[in-house]
Design a protein around this motif. Structure first.
Motif, short mmCIF file in Angstrom:
data_model
loop_
_atom_site.label_atom_id
_atom_site.label_comp_id
_atom_site.label_asym_id
_atom_site.label_seq_id
_atom_site.Cartn_x
_atom_site.Cartn_y
_atom_site.Cartn_z
N PHE A 67 53.00 148.38 8.81
CA PHE A 67 53.84 149.18 7.90
C PHE A 67 55.16 148.48 7.63
N ALA A 68 55.84 148.02 8.69
CA ALA A 68 57.16 147.44 8.54
C ALA A 68 57.13 146.12 7.77
N THR A 69 56.15 145.28 8.05
CA THR A 69 56.09 143.98 7.36
C THR A 69 55.69 144.15 5.90
N TYR A 70 54.79 145.09 5.63
CA TYR A 70 54.46 145.33 4.23
C TYR A 70 55.66 145.90 3.48
N ALA A 71 56.33 146.89 4.08
CA ALA A 71 57.44 147.56 3.40
C ALA A 71 58.61 146.62 3.12
N THR A 72 58.80 145.60 3.97
CA THR A 72 59.96 144.74 3.83
C THR A 72 59.66 143.41 3.13
N LEU A 73 58.54 142.78 3.45
CA LEU A 73 58.23 141.47 2.89
C LEU A 73 56.99 141.48 2.01
N GLY A 74 55.96 142.24 2.38
CA GLY A 74 54.77 142.31 1.54
C GLY A 74 55.06 142.90 0.18
N GLY B 143 48.72 142.96 13.98
CA GLY B 143 47.66 143.95 14.14
C GLY B 143 48.13 145.35 14.48
N ASN B 144 49.29 145.48 15.11
CA ASN B 144 49.75 146.82 15.46
C ASN B 144 50.14 147.59 14.20
N PRO B 145 49.73 148.85 14.10
CA PRO B 145 49.89 149.57 12.82
C PRO B 145 51.33 149.71 12.35
N VAL B 146 52.28 149.93 13.26
CA VAL B 146 53.66 150.06 12.82
C VAL B 146 54.18 148.72 12.33
N SER B 147 53.71 147.62 12.91
CA SER B 147 54.06 146.30 12.42
C SER B 147 53.50 146.07 11.02
N LEU C 113 45.85 152.50 6.17
CA LEU C 113 47.29 152.37 6.01
C LEU C 113 47.63 151.40 4.88
N LEU C 114 47.05 150.22 4.94
CA LEU C 114 47.39 149.18 3.96
C LEU C 114 46.83 149.52 2.57
#
Length: 406
Positions: free
Chosen positions: A309-316, A303-307, A212-213
């Motif tokens: 995705f969301a943290t990368y998309a918004t802050l990462g 660690g949860n995959p949707v987390s 994912l990442l």
């Protein structure tokens, strides 16, 4: 954990810290040939040294004429006085009452002010017959009508799309100054992780966060490096992460950032680096950890995959944009909710959803009912994050909300 570590930040405050740290550690500038700049972030304004078009030229294949020679009523017959093709200026002068055959892009002959396209004339070999109704100045592209000398044609901080790179090329620019790409090290953590294709023992799961990442980073034009999953061993975690932080611009981990017995990453960063904040009032992704370790910025995702995705998309992604000097905002939309949302908690939430424009042209967002941060399949069938503001919210269908397309 030290008392001075910022914790439980509002989402906007976390964004502000990410922006400040990224600005302080902006990547160096490099000058590259045009072919290597696609997708990069421009570091310096591009100023036009020549006009575009550089000379008056024909927009169509046809015949260059003086509009004053054309009859207001009925046909006009004009003898052919020469030919002007693209690529070579012949310095032709159009005599009164004549025409010159011309091709697309060819310089306009002196005295000509209009081009009559070949499809509307009757070509009789050594002369043409032009119908009435030709507009003065038709099919002529004037020097500098797109870009004038001294115009800023590309702004620093913009993404170099193919059209922007082509604009630079059209003005004779063969190199551009861009921000260097950050080098990124990616780690997943946890004794329970097993690579896809390997058999699972009881209590184990396949490592989806790595793919994912890595995919998200590659889609953003980066070339990340991934390690095998780190075990839940504090000495191993410290050794490997500190080694990576000495060589990379950004280290990203998935898992090990909460408060469980096996969450060793925050303590490592306290002991050997600096924590800019830990935990953000967002859902999913609250345990997000952001700091500095050695020469690297450090981003500890949940660690949860949707987390992830969301943290990368918004802050990462915001951190990576800031490190590369991007000032052009990411695309965001407003859409009507196609179904109601009832949010009882106070955190800002990023719900998975689907976007659809109906026959009425209205963009609508359909929230996915599967809201758990482990529901990766639900994220896969969605194409946007629906932003639900802070505080308890009861949003009926039809409410206009912000949406972040994947």
């Amino acid at each position: 954990m030290r008392d001075d570590v910022p914790m439980q930040l509002a989402f906007d405050d976390a964004q502000a810290i990410v922006d400040r740290v990224a600005a302080q550690h902006r990547m160096p500038v490099e000058r590259l040939a045009l072919a290597r700049t696609h997708g990069r972030i421009l570091a310096e304004d591009v100023i036009a040294a020549i006009p575009s078009p550089p000379f008056d030229n024909s927009a169509m294949d046809g015949f260059a004429v003086r509009h004053a020679d054309l009859a207001g009523q009925g046909d006009t017959t004009l003898p052919l006085a020469g030919e002007q093709f693209a690529g070579l200026a012949r310095d032709l002068v159009l005599a009164q009452g004549t025409c010159i055959r011309i091709t697309t892009g060819a310089p306009m002959p002196t005295g000509a002010d209009t081009v009559v396209i070949r499809e509307v004339v009757r070509d009789e070999g050594d002369r043409i017959v032009v119908p009435a109704g030709i507009v003065a100045g038709a099919n002529v592209r004037h020097a500098g009508e797109d870009v004038r000398i001294g115009d800023t044609v590309l702004d620093a901080g913009c993404v170099l799309t193919p059209a922007r790179v082509a604009t630079a090329a059209s003005l004779g620019v063969d190199q551009l100054s861009v921000f260097a790409r950050p080098t990124v090290a990616v780690f997943t953590t946890g004794d329970e992780l097993v690579p896809p294709g390997m058999p699972l023992a009881p209590g184990q799961i396949h490592d989806s966060n790595r793919e994912l990442l890595m995919g998200l980073l590659r889609a953003d034009g980066l070339e990340p490096t991934a390690w095998p999953a780190l075990p839940d061993n504090p000495e191993r975690v410290e050794s490997v992460l500190r080694d990576a932080a000495s060589s990379f611009d950004l280290v990203i981990t998935c898992g090990g950032v909460s408060v469980g017995e096996k969450d060793h990453v925050p303590a490592m960063l306290v002991a050997h680096g600096e924590i800019h904040f830990w935990k953000v009032r967002m859902k999913p992704g609250m345990p997000l950890l952001f700091g500095t370790l050695d020469r690297a910025r450090f981003l500890g995702l949940p660690g949860n995959p949707v987390s992830v995705f969301a943290t990368y998309a918004t802050l990462g992604r915001r951190l990576l944009d800031g490190l590369q000097g991007r000032t052009q905002p990411r695309r965001a939309f407003r859409a009507q909710l196609a179904a109601p949302i009832d949010k009882p908690h106070a955190r800002r939430e990023f719900l998975r959803g689907r976007l659809d424009a109906g026959a009425d042209g209205v963009l609508r967002a359909w929230p996915d009912a599967a809201t758990g941060s482990h529901r990766l399949h639900a994220a896969a069938r969605a194409d946007a994050l629906i932003v639900v503001p802070e505080g308890p919210q009861q949003l009926p269908a039809g409410t206009v909300v912000d949406v972040l397309p994947y």
